[in-house]
Design a protein around this motif. Sequence first.
Motif, PDB file in Angstrom:
ATOM      1  N   LEU A   1       8.326   7.139   5.667  1.00  0.00           N
ATOM      2  CA  LEU A   1       9.635   7.323   4.834  1.00  0.00           C
ATOM      3  C   LEU A   1      10.193   8.267   5.241  1.00  0.00           C
ATOM      4  CD1 LEU A   1      10.590   5.804   2.279  1.00  0.00           C
ATOM      5  CD2 LEU A   1      10.473   7.199   0.810  1.00  0.00           C
TER       6      LEU A   1
ATOM      7  N   VAL B   1       6.538  11.722   4.724  1.00  0.00           N
ATOM      8  CA  VAL B   1       8.260  11.773   4.415  1.00  0.00           C
ATOM      9  C   VAL B   1       8.277  12.784   5.575  1.00  0.00           C
ATOM     10  CG1 VAL B   1       9.640  12.279   2.634  1.00  0.00           C
ATOM     11  CG2 VAL B   1       7.250  11.699   1.993  1.00  0.00           C
TER      12      VAL B   1
ATOM     13  N   HIS C   1      -0.754  11.862  -1.997  1.00  0.00           N
ATOM     14  CA  HIS C   1      -0.656  11.196  -1.533  1.00  0.00           C
ATOM     15  C   HIS C   1      -0.451  11.068   0.066  1.00  0.00           C
ATOM     16  CE1 HIS C   1       0.600   8.820  -5.482  1.00  0.00           C
ATOM     17  NE2 HIS C   1       1.852   9.616  -5.158  1.00  0.00           N
TER      18      HIS C   1
ATOM     19  N   LEU D   1       8.765   8.083  -4.312  1.00  0.00           N
ATOM     20  CA  LEU D   1       9.591   9.752  -3.731  1.00  0.00           C
ATOM     21  C   LEU D   1      10.195   9.915  -4.957  1.00  0.00           C
ATOM     22  CD1 LEU D   1       9.037  12.100  -2.362  1.00  0.00           C
ATOM     23  CD2 LEU D   1      10.185  10.713  -0.262  1.00  0.00           C
TER      24      LEU D   1
ATOM     25  N   ALA E   1       0.686   9.324   2.983  1.00  0.00           N
ATOM     26  CA  ALA E   1       1.955   8.642   3.191  1.00  0.00           C
ATOM     27  C   ALA E   1       2.766   9.899   3.407  1.00  0.00           C
ATOM     28  CB  ALA E   1       2.558   8.517   1.690  1.00  0.00           C
TER      29      ALA E   1
ATOM     30  N   LEU F   1       6.174   3.032  -1.719  1.00  0.00           N
ATOM     31  CA  LEU F   1       6.513   4.479  -1.579  1.00  0.00           C
ATOM     32  C   LEU F   1       8.126   5.014  -1.783  1.00  0.00           C
ATOM     33  CD1 LEU F   1       5.447   6.944   0.400  1.00  0.00           C
ATOM     34  CD2 LEU F   1       5.910   5.950   2.248  1.00  0.00           C
TER      35      LEU F   1
ATOM     36  N   SER G   1       3.188  14.219  -1.118  1.00  0.00           N
ATOM     37  CA  SER G   1       2.530  14.776  -0.454  1.00  0.00           C
ATOM     38  C   SER G   1       0.759  14.753  -0.504  1.00  0.00           C
ATOM     39  CB  SER G   1       2.413  15.571   0.753  1.00  0.00           C
ATOM     40  OG  SER G   1       3.427  15.198   1.592  1.00  0.00           O
TER      41      SER G   1
ATOM     42  N   GLU H   1       1.002  -0.915   0.212  1.00  0.00           N
ATOM     43  CA  GLU H   1      -0.310  -0.263  -0.294  1.00  0.00           C
ATOM     44  C   GLU H   1       1.067   1.322   0.091  1.00  0.00           C
ATOM     45  OE1 GLU H   1      -3.281   2.201   3.449  1.00  0.00           O
ATOM     46  OE2 GLU H   1      -2.926  -0.433   2.830  1.00  0.00           O
ATOM     47  N   LEU H   2       0.250   2.416  -0.733  1.00  0.00           N
ATOM     48  CA  LEU H   2       0.829   3.450  -0.980  1.00  0.00           C
ATOM     49  C   LEU H   2       1.010   4.663   0.199  1.00  0.00           C
ATOM     50  CD1 LEU H   2       3.031   4.663  -2.517  1.00  0.00           C
ATOM     51  CD2 LEU H   2       1.528   5.808  -4.025  1.00  0.00           C
ATOM     52  N   GLY H   3       1.439   4.469   0.959  1.00  0.00           N
ATOM     53  CA  GLY H   3       1.003   5.141   2.705  1.00  0.00           C
ATOM     54  C   GLY H   3       2.546   4.475   3.880  1.00  0.00           C
TER      55      GLY H   3
END
Length: 306
Positions: free
Chosen positions: A104, A133, A128, A289, A131, A285, A125, A99-101
């Motif tokens: 990071l 960062v 997404h 990025l 997510a 993720l 951000s 899952e893209l969440g």
Amino acid sequence: MGSRRPRGVVSANWDDLKVFLAVARAGSLVGAARSLGQTQPTMGRRLYALEEAVGHKLLRRDAEGFSLTQAGAAVLAHAERMEEEALAFERRLAGQAEELGGMLRVSSSDWFATHVLAPVVARFSQRHPRAVVELVTDTRLVSLSRRESDLGFRFLRFQEPDVLQKRLMHVAYEAYASPAYLARHGVPSPTTGGEGHALITMDTAFSELADVGWLTRKLPEARFAGRSNNRDVQARLCAAGAGIAVLPRQVGEATPGLERVWLDEPPPGRDVWAGYHRDLHRLPLLRALLETVTGALASGGPPVSG
């Protein structure tokens, strides 16, 4: 405590071992607490609990800070192996995330985070929202193997094993001064050695950097007016008329009140490398990025060179 029979590292709590590793590496409770985000009293209690568990004094304290005892050196080797296994497990799980969440952690120098990464991360951000960062700026080279960072941007190639890396971009540098400074002192010339001029450079810990050596060679008669390990601080000093500074173009062009100074040739530029541990190469993720940063630079997002 040394009179008791040692019970061994296997009976120790892993959280206490992490505290021991942090203190052994930092040499102080202050530095260890900062690296783990804990308080000094908590660190002290955990260290004492570990020594109770293994039945030996592991660290001795003197005027210079903490140093390993003989027993501590033996425990350190075991603890580092345990740490590597734990981190490998974490990296493997993170690398399998679909899952893209999530979060990071990204590391870079302060100016690169401010002028290059921050605008890209802001757009990322928005695209997404699940997510997060975390941008960590530090003058030291953080460890990707120890998960101090998931994705790092550096001006040197990565030397750690199992790190995948690529050259991201080339950064051009220029010499700058404020119009008010140039009106008072005139335009500096390498033929006169810069006599009567003032320089703003990196601090002495980074005096070996190519741009520092270039500026002092071009203007050997100039005096040092200020030093800082922060490029934005140098730019502000320069804009306030303190002297001449060599800055990344991203910093110089974004700082009001500066203009370029030509000293017969441009200062040396630097390459930026992006790197991450190979266990994370499938992490969506991270890949998303890095692709976003690369795409923004290729399409003329934040200025890169010229």
